[in-house]
Structures are given as C-alpha cells and as structure tokens.
Design an enzyme around this catalytic site. Structure first.
Site, PDB file in Angstrom:
ATOM      1  CE1 TYR A 173     -11.181   4.527 -34.711  1.00  0.00           C
ATOM      2  CE2 TYR A 173     -11.446   2.247 -35.433  1.00  0.00           C
ATOM      3  CZ  TYR A 173     -11.775   3.587 -35.554  1.00  0.00           C
ATOM      4  OH  TYR A 173     -12.688   4.001 -36.498  1.00  0.00           O
ATOM      5  CE  LYS A 205     -14.780   4.419 -33.658  1.00  0.00           C
ATOM      6  NZ  LYS A 205     -15.743   5.526 -33.809  1.00  0.00           N
TER       7      LYS A 205
HETATM    8  N1  LIG Z   1     -13.343   6.316 -42.404  1.00  0.00           N
HETATM    9  C1  LIG Z   1     -13.489   5.083 -42.019  1.00  0.00           C
HETATM   10  O1  LIG Z   1     -13.039   4.149 -42.675  1.00  0.00           O
HETATM   11  C2  LIG Z   1     -14.254   4.767 -40.752  1.00  0.00           C
HETATM   12  C3  LIG Z   1     -14.633   3.453 -40.548  1.00  0.00           C
HETATM   13  C4  LIG Z   1     -15.316   3.133 -39.404  1.00  0.00           C
HETATM   14  C5  LIG Z   1     -15.637   4.111 -38.494  1.00  0.00           C
HETATM   15  N2  LIG Z   1     -15.236   5.392 -38.708  1.00  0.00           N
HETATM   16  C6  LIG Z   1     -15.610   6.378 -37.688  1.00  0.00           C
HETATM   17  O2  LIG Z   1     -16.335   7.400 -38.317  1.00  0.00           O
HETATM   18  C7  LIG Z   1     -16.202   8.604 -37.579  1.00  0.00           C
HETATM   19  C8  LIG Z   1     -15.813   9.717 -38.532  1.00  0.00           C
HETATM   20  O3  LIG Z   1     -14.542   9.418 -39.070  1.00  0.00           O
HETATM   21  P1  LIG Z   1     -14.066   9.917 -40.494  1.00  0.00           P
HETATM   22  O4  LIG Z   1     -13.519   8.757 -41.200  1.00  0.00           O
HETATM   23  O5  LIG Z   1     -15.095  10.747 -41.137  1.00  0.00           O
HETATM   24  O6  LIG Z   1     -12.791  10.773 -40.077  1.00  0.00           O
HETATM   25  P2  LIG Z   1     -12.492  12.330 -40.094  1.00  0.00           P
HETATM   26  O7  LIG Z   1     -11.142  12.492 -39.527  1.00  0.00           O
HETATM   27  O8  LIG Z   1     -12.800  12.912 -41.417  1.00  0.00           O
HETATM   28  O9  LIG Z   1     -13.608  12.890 -39.079  1.00  0.00           O
HETATM   29  C9  LIG Z   1     -13.454  12.793 -37.697  1.00  0.00           C
HETATM   30  C10 LIG Z   1     -13.891  14.111 -37.123  1.00  0.00           C
HETATM   31  O10 LIG Z   1     -13.829  14.030 -35.693  1.00  0.00           O
HETATM   32  C11 LIG Z   1     -13.359  15.270 -35.235  1.00  0.00           C
HETATM   33  N3  LIG Z   1     -12.805  15.163 -33.896  1.00  0.00           N
HETATM   34  C12 LIG Z   1     -11.648  14.587 -33.496  1.00  0.00           C
HETATM   35  N4  LIG Z   1     -11.465  14.764 -32.184  1.00  0.00           N
HETATM   36  C13 LIG Z   1     -12.535  15.466 -31.754  1.00  0.00           C
HETATM   37  C14 LIG Z   1     -12.938  15.969 -30.499  1.00  0.00           C
HETATM   38  N5  LIG Z   1     -12.185  15.798 -29.400  1.00  0.00           N
HETATM   39  N6  LIG Z   1     -14.102  16.642 -30.415  1.00  0.00           N
HETATM   40  C15 LIG Z   1     -14.870  16.851 -31.514  1.00  0.00           C
HETATM   41  N7  LIG Z   1     -14.536  16.409 -32.731  1.00  0.00           N
HETATM   42  C16 LIG Z   1     -13.390  15.728 -32.838  1.00  0.00           C
HETATM   43  C17 LIG Z   1     -12.313  15.693 -36.242  1.00  0.00           C
HETATM   44  O11 LIG Z   1     -12.057  17.072 -36.146  1.00  0.00           O
HETATM   45  C18 LIG Z   1     -12.963  15.268 -37.537  1.00  0.00           C
HETATM   46  O12 LIG Z   1     -13.742  16.300 -38.092  1.00  0.00           O
HETATM   47  C19 LIG Z   1     -15.168   8.325 -36.498  1.00  0.00           C
HETATM   48  O13 LIG Z   1     -15.825   8.027 -35.271  1.00  0.00           O
HETATM   49  C20 LIG Z   1     -14.456   7.083 -37.020  1.00  0.00           C
HETATM   50  O14 LIG Z   1     -13.881   6.314 -35.991  1.00  0.00           O
HETATM   51  C21 LIG Z   1     -14.564   5.746 -39.818  1.00  0.00           C
END
Ligand SMILES: NC(=O)c1ccc[n+]([C@@H]2O[C@H](COP(=O)([O-])OP(=O)(O)OC[C@H]3O[C@@H](n4cnc5c(N)ncnc54)[C@H](O)[C@@H]3O)[C@@H](O)[C@H]2O)c1
Length: 278
Positions: free
Chosen positions: A174, A178
């Site tokens: 991860y 990133k």
């Molecule tokens: N939630 C946090 O704390 C956080 C912090 C930093 C970064 N992020 C990043 O934010 C982004 C969104 O994460 P989130 O927290 O909303 O999680 P989430 O799980 O709600 O959303 C992630 C989405 O990505 C989709 N996904 C997964 N594999 C996929 C693929 N192969 N093709 C298309 N879509 C795919 C999932 O179906 C899901 O809808 C991610 O990139 C995550 O790494 C999240």
C-alpha cells in the site's frame, strides 16, 4: 462554490461504494454543476475484494439516482481499473454520454492486504500495486488522450494517502503504491502541462470509510489496543484533533478542479489536519 465548474464532465473511479471518498467527491462535483460519471467494479472481484468491499452495480446506480433526484446530472459505468480496455471504455462513455471529459479522479484503491513483508505473497503485492498504482497510470493515460484531443486542458486528480509520504508497518504494498503515485503525478504534470492539463494528488490521513473502518479494526487488533484507545491515540496525534471526513477530501477535490487552482500542478497535497506535513 465554483460556478466555473457548471457543465464540466467529471469521471471518478471507485466511486460506487457508499460512504467512500469517491461517492463524496462525486456528490460535491455534482453539486458544483458537473455532469458526473460514477465508475466502479460493480461486482465482487475475488478473494481480496468481496462484494462487501466494492462498489456494486446497484450501489452505483442508487448514488446516480440520488444525484439526479437532487437536480444533478450523473451516469454509472462499470470499470475495473486493472483492465486497460475498461478504463479506456469508461473515458469514451463520458464523452459519448455527456459530450466531453474535463475532470478525471483516480480514486479507486484497496487497502486490505496489510501484512508484514515476510508474510506478503507476490500475488498480494501485485494486486495492491495493480489497483493502486497501475490503475492510476491507466486512468491518467485514458484521460490525457481524450483531453489532449479536445484541446482545452483538463484536471486530473489522484487520491494518494498519508502513506504517499510516510511509511506504515504491515503496509509495504500500500505504502509503495501510494508513494509511486507521487512520482507519477510529477511526471504526468511535466508531460501534460503544455496541454493545459493539471495533475495533482490529494493525500488524506484517516477517514472512516468502509475501508477506513476495516483498517481501524485491523490495526487496533495488530497493535493490541481496543477501538476506543486506538481512536483516542489517533485523535491525539492530529493537530486539528479529529480524523478526516469524506467532505474534507471532497472540498479539496472541488478546489483543485476550480479556477482557484489554475496554477497548481505536480502537487501532492496533504489533507490531514496537520498529521502529515511534508
Ligand atoms: N479512508 C481512508 O482513510 C483513506 C486514507 C487515505 C487514502 N485513501 C484512499 O482513498 C481512496 C478511496 O478509499 P475509500 O477509503 O473511500 O475506500 P472504499 O473502499 O470506500 O472505496 C474504494 C473504492 O475502490 C473500488 N475499487 C477497488 N478495486 C477496484 C478496481 N480494481 N477497479 C475499480 N474500482 C475498484 C472499490 O470498489 C471501492 O468502491 C483509495 O485510493 C484509498 O487508498 C483512503
């Protein structure tokens, strides 16, 4: 609000899961008057991505329906960012449905394969790097090809992480993916600047989305703390005293799409309440 966003066409990957950052950005851009294409995998994608962890077809459609009911314009499209043909098809769908492609948000990501390096399999590593980094590359490529042809610039926004800047135990794949987005953002900004396309990354700290809730539960267990203690420790190290909210990321996204950010590109911007500052 940014009136200049009225009528722009925005596509967001991984935007079909309820409570996710993608949904929040889609809703905010729709409120700004953008026509929004919500894309996601639509169905379970194997062992690491069960139905409970992905944006399903019905979830995507219900978000679209709510945006339309609220007076906005939106459409859904199934797109697995691991599949180059599906990513290109999603970009074409935006143009065919709404007439152009002005904003592309690479939000899709997975953060479930959290293990020490010595326990991580190659398949697990490839899965995380495939979705989180290769998927962003494919999104930038598909968006840029159309935006260059349109000849009127565009905005590409990637969703990085605090793990774009700092290392986290049990998160080798991860964190690497990133960090990789940071370099990719810089290169894409260099190459696409002459076409008036800006490329920036938002680096959130923790937001309790579906993924965030899983990570809280996982890491509170790994570190031997109950959830209350784990969250109290998190709040204590964030200068603004709370984790991020979906709307914090949506605000940053709208700003980067707006005319307020015309001279910003190649940025890897923390939205972390001060927790991350480099
Ligand atoms: N939630 C946090 O704390 C956080 C912090 C930093 C970064 N992020 C990043 O934010 C982004 C969104 O994460 P989130 O927290 O909303 O999680 P989430 O799980 O709600 O959303 C992630 C989405 O990505 C989709 N996904 C997964 N594999 C996929 C693929 N192969 N093709 C298309 N879509 C795919 C999932 O179906 C899901 O809808 C991610 O990139 C995550 O790494 C999240």
């Amino acid at each position: 609000m940014y009136p200049e966003l009225q009528g722009r066409v925005a596509l967001i990957t991984g935007a079909g899961r309820r409570e996710g950052l993608g949904e929040a950005m889609a809703r905010r851009l729709a409120e700004e008057g953008c026509k929004v294409v919500i894309t996601d995998v639509g169905a379970a994608k194997g062992e690491y991505m069960p139905e409970s962890a992905v944006g399903t077809g019905s979830e995507m459609q219900s978000i679209v329906d709510e945006i339309i009911t609220a007076g906005g314009d939106a459409a859904a499209f199934n797109c697995d960012v691991l599949n180059p043909a599906e990513v290109a098809a999603a970009a074409n769908f935006a143009v065919e449905t709404f007439g152009s492609l002005d904003i592309w948000v690479n939000n899709a990501g997975i953060g479930y394969l959290m293990k020490p390096i010595v326990e991580m399999s190659i398949d697990e590593w490839d899965t995380v790097l495939g979705v989180n980094l290769r998927g962003v590359f494919l999104g930038i490529q598909a968006a840029a090809r159309i935006m260059i042809e349109q000849g009127r610039g565009g905005r590409i926004i990637n969703i990085g992480s605090q793990a774009s800047k700092s290392g986290f135990g049990h998160a080798s794949a991860y964190t690497s993916s990133k960090h990789g987005i940071v370099g990719l953002t810089r290169v894409a900004a260099m190459e696409l600047g002459e076409h008036g396309i800006t490329v920036n990354t938002i680096c959130p700290n923790h937001v309790t989305t579906g993924l965030g809730a899983w990570q809280n539960s996982h890491f509170s267990g790994v570190t031997g703390r109950d959830m209350n203690q784990y969250m109290a420790d998190m709040r204590a190290r964030i200068p603004l005293g709370r984790p991020g909210l979906q709307e914090d990321i949506a605000k940053a996204c709208a700003f980067l799409c707006s005319d307020q950010a015309t001279y910003m590109t190649a940025e890897n911007m923390n939205v972390s309440g001060g927790e991350e500052y480099h």
